[in-house]
Every structure is written in C-alpha cells, then in structure tokens.
Scaffold this active site. Structure first.
Site, short mmCIF file in Angstrom:
data_model
loop_
_atom_site.label_atom_id
_atom_site.label_comp_id
_atom_site.label_asym_id
_atom_site.label_seq_id
_atom_site.Cartn_x
_atom_site.Cartn_y
_atom_site.Cartn_z
N SER A 120 -24.40 97.57 -18.65
CA SER A 120 -25.90 96.92 -17.56
C SER A 120 -27.25 97.55 -17.93
CB SER A 120 -25.38 97.56 -16.25
OG SER A 120 -26.42 97.47 -14.98
N ASP A 132 -27.69 92.01 -12.26
CA ASP A 132 -27.47 91.70 -11.43
C ASP A 132 -28.06 93.43 -10.11
OD1 ASP A 132 -26.76 94.45 -12.75
OD2 ASP A 132 -24.53 94.45 -11.92
N ASP A 176 -32.12 93.38 -15.13
CA ASP A 176 -31.39 94.37 -15.99
C ASP A 176 -30.69 93.60 -16.89
OD1 ASP A 176 -29.24 93.73 -14.22
OD2 ASP A 176 -28.56 95.27 -14.35
N ASP A 216 -27.46 92.87 -17.37
CA ASP A 216 -26.70 91.85 -17.35
C ASP A 216 -26.75 91.01 -15.93
OD1 ASP A 216 -26.16 94.52 -15.21
OD2 ASP A 216 -24.29 93.61 -15.12
#
Length: 467
Positions: A95, A235, A231, A233
């Site tokens: 993340s 999400d 960010d 990834d």
C-alpha cells in the site's frame, strides 16, 4: 518487527517476507477461507512484488487450485474481477508504506476478509495449511484493468468530466495508467505528471510539505482544474482543487455518498464529523480499518438487504454496498476500498454544479481535519503512552494543549479526546507499520493544523523520552 496482520492485510519487511513465509500464509489462507476453486493474483509496482507474486501463484497451484495472473493492477480492480467470478484473490502490496516493506491482501469470493478470517488463517498456519496436490491450472487476465475502467465510464458517461483539465500525479501508483484512462473516457483532458520508475510511498492521509508544494506548482503551471492520484495499490485517493490544495478523504467521502444517494454511512471514528451534521445520513462509527467498515456495512445490510449503505475512511478509500444509480448507468456494489469512485464522483458533481471542488467543499459543514504520523516508533512504545493517557486524567491534562476543558473521551480505536471548544485530538498506533498516527479536528483549517503540529512535536518528545 516480524510480518503481521494490521488494519488491512499482512505486512512486513521485504527481507522477512521470505518465499517460505509467503507460501505458508497462502496455504493457510486456502485451508481457512472459501476460495471458489481459483485465486486471482495481482501486484503493485514495488521491486519486490513480482517475486512475491510468483511465490503466491506457485503456492496456489501447488495446492491443486487454479491461479489467475492479473499482473500489475489496482487492488479494487483485482477484487472486482475475482468477485465477479466467485473466486478468491490475493494482492501483493504494501500500500502506502515504504519500499523496504510489502504485504498480502486477501479476498474471499464475497470480498475482503474480515478479522475472524485473519484469526482462522493464523490458526491454519499452525497445522501447515492446504496440502500439496497435482498442480492446478494457470490463466492470464490481461483485461482486468480495462473492465475496472469501464465501471466508471459506463456509470458516469462520456461527458461527465468534459471541459476539465485534470492532472494525474502518476508517481509509482499501480493505477497511473488506468486512472488517466478513466478521466479520458469521461471526457476530461489528462495531463500526466511526475511518473517514477522508483517506488514512492505516497500516504494520501499524510501528504508531506514538499509534495503539497509540488502539487500547487503543477496546478498553476498546467492551469488545471484538479490533480488526482492514489497510493501505491490504488485503494486510497488523492484529490486537489484548482490551486493544488488537498481535498481530504473524509470530505470526498460525504460528497460521493450524497451523489450516489446513500442513506447509511459507515466510517471510522477518525473521520471528520462534518458528515454527522449533513442531512439525510445515518452515520455509524467503527474502529479504523476497512475490515471494520465492511463489518458495519454488512450489519446494515443484514438489517435491510436493500439498504443504501456506503463506507469510507479518513484516507478516502470508498466502499459501495448497493447498486447505485450513476449519471449514465448503474454502478454495481464493490465491498472493498476503492480510490477511483471518490475521485470521479466529486469531480463530476462539481462540474455539474458549475463550481470548483474548493467551492463545493466550502459548502459543507465547517469542520476541518489534519493528520500526520510519527515514523519509526515501535507500536509497543506508542501503546504504552496512550494507555497512560487513558488511565490518568492528570497525564492527559498535561499532554493535551487546546486551551479548553476535556469534554469526552472515545476509546473505540486509540484515544480520541473532544474538548469543550470543539477541538478534537486523536492518537493511535498504526496497525501496518512502526508509526504513531495523530489526527486533529477543529472549526478552521488553521486551527486543525496548529493542533496537529503542536501535538506531533509533543508526541515526538514523549516517545523519544521513552526510548
């Protein structure tokens, strides 16, 4: 610290996410959780992610199950693809945390795993997990990201962002291509900015001063209506107004909920309280982390299967729990944290209203938040300080500096203190990294930032003294 489950999946240092450890966790996941016979696998753009993803696929196939390699795709795109086919999924991502760390996010056919699933995985680790079996098949899914892009183009229409110049801060987000494709598909003009082949840990909830200055500079240089990003990834969204000033995630959330016609809003205790003052919403608060938000949404749907329920976090990740009517089509539920919906919906709403994002945000109840974190602090040290502040009123009076009397304490997640003048200060150890998070809320952005800065300095001094 060794890899462990935090607020969203398993996280740890890359050096500790060995092939053996990853293999063991995948086999435990397959033994403990439903998977539909096949597992979809995706990854972010960290240097370590291809190696870990290959190990994940090997472990799945070695257990006799099918694996679908989706490549480098946004986490919500992976989840959407797997759920559509009744399959499980594993996303290799750390993340927003630094590149020396990485992790695994697990999905069952109904969506993101919950805390009881994490417990079951940890128990299965003790017994060795799913056994070896004849090797399962391998499938490629090159269209995973394209179907994700179509979700928004079909729901909002080809003219939803017509006339807008939108900067896409690409950095190393795995959504940097698909996010531009969404904006172009909605009629906006895409200006691509600062693509990086080196992983940059962008935390959309705590954007550093240098990045904020760069955003303002890009907005002026390219004459933009907004800048968007995510960010690592994808999400968690990042959105600025036409001047490059950040629109917080817990402002994007209520705007998106309102456009979609939501009636129940589930959000963590750390989110801005402005949503409580908006008409038409029943607000339910949870602990921090998408599993807790999902549990709250599922409880609402258990009460009424047709409930118009959504969830969002202070970081902006948005979860849709019902089939919502977009401007041009139905947007299907997606019970995992998504970055694109809370980017597109506020931009489309602002365009339709004839106002910019800054003006739209200014029309909401006047509550303002600021957030940051103290890095490289062991969680145990943060927790010890917070426990002392919880237990000792005199210690709280000495630590918190708002010029006002303490009015209420919320211990849902960490320590959140409300003062008589409306100020709020919230301390919480991170569940994903050795960090202590600090949130502040007040009636003006200047006051919120002052609370944040002053208490962050004080927090740093206390935790250094404890070293």
């Amino acid at each position: 610290m060794p890899p462990k489950f935090g607020t969203s999946g398993l996280r740890g240092l890359v050096t500790e996410l060995t092939d053996e450890l990853v293999h063991a966790h995948i086999r435990a996941f397959l033994a403990a959780c439903p998977h539909g016979g096949t597992v979809h696998v995706g990854r972010d753009l960290r240097d370590s992610s291809p190696r870990i993803a290959a190990t994940v696929i090997e472990a799945i196939r070695g257990a006799g199950l099918g694996a679908v390699d989706c490549g480098a795709v946004p986490t919500p795109a992976l989840a959407m693809a797997a759920m559509a086919r009744g399959h499980a999924a594993v996303m290799v991502t750390g993340s927003h945390i630094p590149a020396d760390r990485n992790g695994l996010k697990f999905y069952i056919p109904s969506g993101e795993i919950a805390k009881p699933d994490e417990t079951a995985i940890l128990e299965a680790l003790k017994t060795g997990g799913a056994p070896d079996a004849p090797q399962g098949p391998l499938e490629q899914d090159p269209d995973c990201a394209a179907r994700y892009v179509a979700r928004y183009v079909d729901g909002f229409g080809a003219q939803a962002l017509s006339g807008l110049r939108i900067g896409v801060y690409e950095h190393s987000s795995v959504a940097r291509d698909s996010l531009g494709d969404v904006i172009a598909g909605l009629g906006g003009t895409v200006v691509r900015i600062a693509r990086s082949e080196t992983f940059i840990p962008v935390d959309t909830e705590a954007v550093d001063p240098d990045t904020r200055a760069a955003l303002a500079g890009w907005a002026a240089e390219h004459e933009l209506d907004a800048i968007v990003s995510t960010d690592g990834d994808a999400d968690r969204p990042m959105v600025t107004d036409a001047k490059g000033a950040m629109i917080p995630g817990d402002v994007l959330g209520p705007i998106t909920a309102r456009l979609l016609g939501a009636r129940i809003v589930v959000t963590p205790v750390s989110s801005n309280t402005l949503v409580d003052a908006m008409e038409g919403f029943e607000v339910r608060r949870t602990k921090i982390g998408s599993p807790f938000v999902i549990a709250g949404m599922e409880a609402a749907l258990a009460e009424d299967a047709s409930a118009a329920v959504v969830g969002y976090e202070a970081n902006g990740g948005f979860l849709l729990g019902f089939a919502a009517n977009g401007p041009e089509g139905v947007i299907a539920p997606l019970m995992t944290r998504d970055a694109v919906l809370p980017i597109v919906a506020p931009l489309a709403a602002a365009r339709d209203d004839g106002r910019g994002l800054a003006e739209m945000a200014a029309g909401l109840p006047p509550r303002f938040t600021a957030a940051d974190r103290l890095q490289e602090v062991p969680s145990e040290r943060s927790m010890a300080l917070i426990e002392r502040l919880r237990a000792e009123p005199a210690a709280r009076a000495e630590f918190f500096d708002t010029g006002s009397a303490e009015e209420a304490i919320d211990e849902t997640d960490g320590l959140r203190v409300t003062f008589a003048n409306g100020d709020i200060v919230h301390l919480r150890p991170s569940g994903n990294a050795p960090e202590c998070r600090l949130y502040a809320e007040a009636d003006s952005p200047e006051r919120a930032q002052a609370l944040l800065s002053g208490h962050l300095d004080r927090l740093g001094a206390r935790l250094r003294d404890a070293a």
